[in-house]
Design a protein around this motif. Structure first.
Motif, PDB file in Angstrom:
ATOM      1  N   THR A  64       8.813   0.906  -1.081  1.00 36.39           N
ATOM      2  CA  THR A  64       8.433  -0.448  -0.695  1.00 36.39           C
ATOM      3  C   THR A  64       8.342  -0.533   0.820  1.00 36.39           C
ATOM      4  O   THR A  64       9.007  -1.340   1.451  1.00 36.39           O
ATOM      5  CB  THR A  64       9.451  -1.465  -1.221  1.00 36.39           C
ATOM      6  OG1 THR A  64      10.764  -1.070  -0.768  1.00 36.39           O
ATOM      7  CG2 THR A  64       9.460  -1.517  -2.726  1.00 36.39           C
ATOM      8  N   GLY A  65       7.515   0.345   1.391  1.00 35.66           N
ATOM      9  CA  GLY A  65       7.336   0.327   2.846  1.00 35.66           C
ATOM     10  C   GLY A  65       8.133   1.406   3.531  1.00 35.66           C
ATOM     11  O   GLY A  65       8.875   1.136   4.472  1.00 35.66           O
ATOM     12  N   CYS A  66       7.941   2.670   3.079  1.00 33.55           N
ATOM     13  CA  CYS A  66       8.729   3.791   3.609  1.00 33.55           C
ATOM     14  C   CYS A  66       8.440   4.038   5.088  1.00 33.55           C
ATOM     15  O   CYS A  66       9.278   4.542   5.814  1.00 33.55           O
ATOM     16  CB  CYS A  66       8.454   5.057   2.803  1.00 33.55           C
ATOM     17  SG  CYS A  66       6.761   5.689   3.001  1.00 33.55           S
ATOM     18  N   GLY A  67       7.222   3.694   5.519  1.00 32.44           N
ATOM     19  CA  GLY A  67       6.866   3.936   6.914  1.00 32.44           C
ATOM     20  C   GLY A  67       6.337   5.345   7.156  1.00 32.44           C
ATOM     21  O   GLY A  67       5.907   5.657   8.262  1.00 32.44           O
ATOM     22  N   GLU A  68       6.379   6.187   6.126  1.00 32.09           N
ATOM     23  CA  GLU A  68       5.999   7.595   6.306  1.00 32.09           C
ATOM     24  C   GLU A  68       4.650   7.932   5.664  1.00 32.09           C
ATOM     25  O   GLU A  68       3.916   8.774   6.162  1.00 32.09           O
ATOM     26  CB  GLU A  68       7.060   8.522   5.684  1.00 32.09           C
ATOM     27  CG  GLU A  68       8.474   8.272   6.168  1.00 32.09           C
ATOM     28  CD  GLU A  68       8.671   8.746   7.599  1.00 32.09           C
ATOM     29  OE1 GLU A  68       7.894   9.610   8.052  1.00 32.09           O
ATOM     30  OE2 GLU A  68       9.578   8.227   8.269  1.00 32.09           O
ATOM     31  N   CYS A  69       4.325   7.296   4.553  1.00 30.76           N
ATOM     32  CA  CYS A  69       3.157   7.695   3.770  1.00 30.76           C
ATOM     33  C   CYS A  69       1.858   7.170   4.410  1.00 30.76           C
ATOM     34  O   CYS A  69       1.894   6.303   5.284  1.00 30.76           O
ATOM     35  CB  CYS A  69       3.296   7.168   2.341  1.00 30.76           C
ATOM     36  SG  CYS A  69       3.059   5.388   2.219  1.00 30.76           S
ATOM     37  N   PRO A  70       0.716   7.717   3.982  1.00 24.20           N
ATOM     38  CA  PRO A  70      -0.558   7.263   4.561  1.00 24.20           C
ATOM     39  C   PRO A  70      -0.789   5.757   4.387  1.00 24.20           C
ATOM     40  O   PRO A  70      -1.307   5.096   5.294  1.00 24.20           O
ATOM     41  CB  PRO A  70      -1.605   8.059   3.783  1.00 24.20           C
ATOM     42  CG  PRO A  70      -0.885   9.255   3.269  1.00 24.20           C
ATOM     43  CD  PRO A  70       0.535   8.832   3.038  1.00 24.20           C
ATOM     44  N   GLY A  71      -0.394   5.208   3.242  1.00 23.62           N
ATOM     45  CA  GLY A  71      -0.588   3.773   3.003  1.00 23.62           C
ATOM     46  C   GLY A  71       0.131   2.930   4.050  1.00 23.62           C
ATOM     47  O   GLY A  71      -0.428   1.986   4.620  1.00 23.62           O
ATOM     48  N   CYS A  72       1.392   3.288   4.327  1.00 28.63           N
ATOM     49  CA  CYS A  72       2.177   2.574   5.344  1.00 28.63           C
ATOM     50  C   CYS A  72       1.570   2.781   6.722  1.00 28.63           C
ATOM     51  O   CYS A  72       1.379   1.826   7.484  1.00 28.63           O
ATOM     52  CB  CYS A  72       3.621   3.085   5.353  1.00 28.63           C
ATOM     53  SG  CYS A  72       4.598   2.516   3.948  1.00 28.63           S
ATOM     54  N   HIS A  73       1.277   4.038   7.032  1.00 28.00           N
ATOM     55  CA  HIS A  73       0.758   4.387   8.357  1.00 28.00           C
ATOM     56  C   HIS A  73      -0.530   3.658   8.688  1.00 28.00           C
ATOM     57  O   HIS A  73      -0.662   3.059   9.749  1.00 28.00           O
ATOM     58  CB  HIS A  73       0.486   5.899   8.417  1.00 28.00           C
ATOM     59  CG  HIS A  73       1.512   6.620   9.211  1.00 28.00           C
ATOM     60  ND1 HIS A  73       1.519   6.618  10.572  1.00 28.00           N
ATOM     61  CD2 HIS A  73       2.571   7.348   8.820  1.00 28.00           C
ATOM     62  CE1 HIS A  73       2.548   7.318  10.990  1.00 28.00           C
ATOM     63  NE2 HIS A  73       3.211   7.779   9.956  1.00 28.00           N
ATOM     64  N   GLN A 131       0.829  -1.217   0.000  1.00 35.58           N
ATOM     65  CA  GLN A 131       0.000   0.000   0.000  1.00 35.58           C
ATOM     66  C   GLN A 131       0.859   1.262   0.000  1.00 35.58           C
ATOM     67  O   GLN A 131       0.316   2.373  -0.042  1.00 35.58           O
ATOM     68  CB  GLN A 131      -0.925   0.029   1.231  1.00 35.58           C
ATOM     69  CG  GLN A 131      -1.780  -1.209   1.444  1.00 35.58           C
ATOM     70  CD  GLN A 131      -2.798  -1.448   0.340  1.00 35.58           C
ATOM     71  OE1 GLN A 131      -2.811  -0.752  -0.675  1.00 35.58           O
ATOM     72  NE2 GLN A 131      -3.650  -2.442   0.516  1.00 35.58           N
ATOM     73  N   CYS A 132       2.166   1.092   0.055  1.00 33.86           N
ATOM     74  CA  CYS A 132       3.060   2.255   0.159  1.00 33.86           C
ATOM     75  C   CYS A 132       3.015   3.091  -1.115  1.00 33.86           C
ATOM     76  O   CYS A 132       3.148   2.579  -2.219  1.00 33.86           O
ATOM     77  CB  CYS A 132       4.492   1.788   0.423  1.00 33.86           C
ATOM     78  SG  CYS A 132       5.662   3.144   0.572  1.00 33.86           S
ATOM     79  N   ALA A 133       2.859   4.400  -0.926  1.00 34.03           N
ATOM     80  CA  ALA A 133       2.726   5.301  -2.077  1.00 34.03           C
ATOM     81  C   ALA A 133       4.076   5.688  -2.656  1.00 34.03           C
ATOM     82  O   ALA A 133       4.176   6.063  -3.813  1.00 34.03           O
ATOM     83  CB  ALA A 133       1.957   6.549  -1.657  1.00 34.03           C
ATOM     84  N   TYR A 134       5.145   5.604  -1.848  1.00 35.92           N
ATOM     85  CA  TYR A 134       6.430   6.165  -2.300  1.00 35.92           C
ATOM     86  C   TYR A 134       7.521   5.147  -2.539  1.00 35.92           C
ATOM     87  O   TYR A 134       8.557   5.478  -3.092  1.00 35.92           O
ATOM     88  CB  TYR A 134       6.931   7.179  -1.276  1.00 35.92           C
ATOM     89  CG  TYR A 134       5.959   8.302  -1.055  1.00 35.92           C
ATOM     90  CD1 TYR A 134       5.409   8.996  -2.128  1.00 35.92           C
ATOM     91  CD2 TYR A 134       5.570   8.661   0.225  1.00 35.92           C
ATOM     92  CE1 TYR A 134       4.494  10.009  -1.921  1.00 35.92           C
ATOM     93  CE2 TYR A 134       4.666   9.675   0.439  1.00 35.92           C
ATOM     94  CZ  TYR A 134       4.124  10.341  -0.642  1.00 35.92           C
ATOM     95  OH  TYR A 134       3.226  11.338  -0.435  1.00 35.92           O
TER      96      TYR A 134
HETATM   97 ZN   LIG Z   1       5.025   4.189   2.471  1.00 34.36          ZN
END
Ligand SMILES: [Zn+2]
Length: 418
Positions: A92-101, A87-90
């Motif tokens: 492969t799992g940045c942890g920052e974007c809404p998808g990750c959050h 679901q990461c927008a930026y």
């Molecule tokens: Zn992300």
């Protein structure tokens, strides 16, 4: 928030594979956006064989995965992190974007975590899930269904899932977690359609490191807890933080020196069973009460007037249903608590065995090492091994549905006789 894979302790190979798959999945979405390749199977997999999902184990994306590994190795942590990466927008799992959050926080509308509370996942639950999983992802990426403890699927539920995996909706990804790919844990047909990600038992040093970094636990406590938990991250965290958990563990490790006769063996069995019951009771009591209160409120408890009698009859049925569910959950909590105790006990006899063999390995339980050493001298390697096997046999018996009390009594007698 750090990278979504940060809590997956000591699993570098798995993380590399999952990142590669997430990147491939993102490429599929980009391609779909330019309308060249609409579906996952068409774009991610070159091999049109029946087991299309398993064609290329090294790269690419596929729609069905199984995460295997011993309890505490991080199966569900890996599945959740991979869901976030999808679901990461930026990246492969940045942890920052809404998808990750939202995925990591458990609020992403396109990620469903199925956590069985009873001893098995039923067919009704699975059918409803499969149906919802087929809908278009609201966030425009993937519908992800995570099934924790997929080994607890009933046969009918497994068949419902298999159908969905055999004819997957184009944007749906299934992530299953199971102890192994043994046919007892996961059906051969489901297994054949999934890519397997094996996780290993993380080394104690890696577990200790994450307790220090993430949970702010003092290094010496973290090291002790990581060793005592035998690579189980969640258990290590509880031991480090919860004095009650430490007390229960101490009581279990006191068992070997208490076995002085037949009567003592039966007493020890009772104590172990009752401790597991008490622990389970404490762990589910709060949830039980909250659920019951919520249901009673929803049913308008205490209502009078026209229609009240019929409503009360309906309410009785729903309350009964709730009680059934709660009983199943309590049974499972008891089994889990008892299993934890048996794993601790097995660790003690393993220590005695390695000491008798003078094997150059660190003890599991540093705080009972002296006691294990005394046992090693008294029992020798063979006697230690027999005792370790008695504990493992008890776990296997309970797993095969032998009544816990009977299995534990047999084990205690075997431990006493040696
Ligand atoms: Zn992300």
């Amino acid at each position: 928030m750090p990278d979504v894979f940060a809590d997956l302790v000591g699993q570098d190979e798995a993380v590399t594979e999952l990142r590669r798959a997430a990147a491939a999945a993102a490429a599929v979405l980009r391609a779909a956006a330019t309308d060249r390749t609409p579906a996952l199977v068409a774009a991610g997999e070159a091999d049109p064989a029946p087991a299309a999902g398993t064609s290329d184990p090294a790269s690419g994306m596929t729609h069905a995965w199984i995460f295997t590994g011993p309890p505490g190795s991080g199966r569900s942590v890996a599945a959740r992190a991979f869901a976030a990466a999808l679901q990461c927008a930026y990246g492969t799992g940045c942890g920052e974007c809404p998808g990750c959050h939202t995925t990591m926080g458990g609020t992403n509308a396109d990620v469903r975590m199925v956590v069985p509370e009873g001893l098995s996942i039923g067919v009704g639950e699975m059918r409803a899930l499969v149906l919802r999983a087929a809908s278009t992802p609201s966030g425009g990426r993937w519908q992800v269904v995570v099934i924790e403890d997929a080994d607890r699927l009933t046969e009918a539920a497994g068949n419902a899932l298999l159908k969905a995996i055999e004819e997957p909706p184009p944007r749906t990804v299934f992530l299953l977690c199971a102890p192994s790919t043994h046919p007892d844990d996961i059906s051969v047909t489901i297994r054949s359609r999934c890519r397997v990600v094996p996780l290993r038992q993380p080394p104690a040093t890696a577990v200790a490191e994450v307790l220090v970094r993430r949970d702010g636990i003092a290094p010496d406590v973290a090291q002790w807890a990581a060793a005592a938990a035998q690579g189980h991250v969640g258990r290590a965290r509880r031991l480090a933080r919860d004095p009650e958990a430490r007390k229960r563990r101490e009581a279990v490790l006191a068992v070997p020196r208490r076995l002085t006769g037949v009567g003592a063996a039966f007493d020890a069995a009772s104590a172990l069973i009752e401790a597991a019951e008490a622990e389970a009771e404490a762990s589910v009591a709060e949830a039980d009460a909250a659920e019951r209160a919520a249901l009673e409120t929803a049913l308008g408890a205490g209502g009078t007037g026209r229609g009240a009698a019929g409503a009360i009859r309906g309410a009785a049925g729903q309350l009964k249903e709730l009680e059934k569910r709660q009983k199943s959950r309590a049974t499972r909590a008891q089994r889990d608590a008892l299993d934890r105790a048996l794993v601790d006990l097995a660790g003690f006899y393993r220590d005695a065995l390695t000491m008798a063999l003078r094997a150059p390995v660190d003890p599991v339980h540093t705080d009972t090492a002296a006691l294990a050493d005394a046992g090693a001298q008294k029992w020798d390697a063979e006697g230690s091994l027999r005792r370790l096997e008695a504990v493992l046999a008890c776990r296997a018996a309970i797993d095969a549905n032998v009544k816990p009390r009977i299995a534990v009594e047999a084990m205690m007698l075997a431990l006493w006789k040696g």
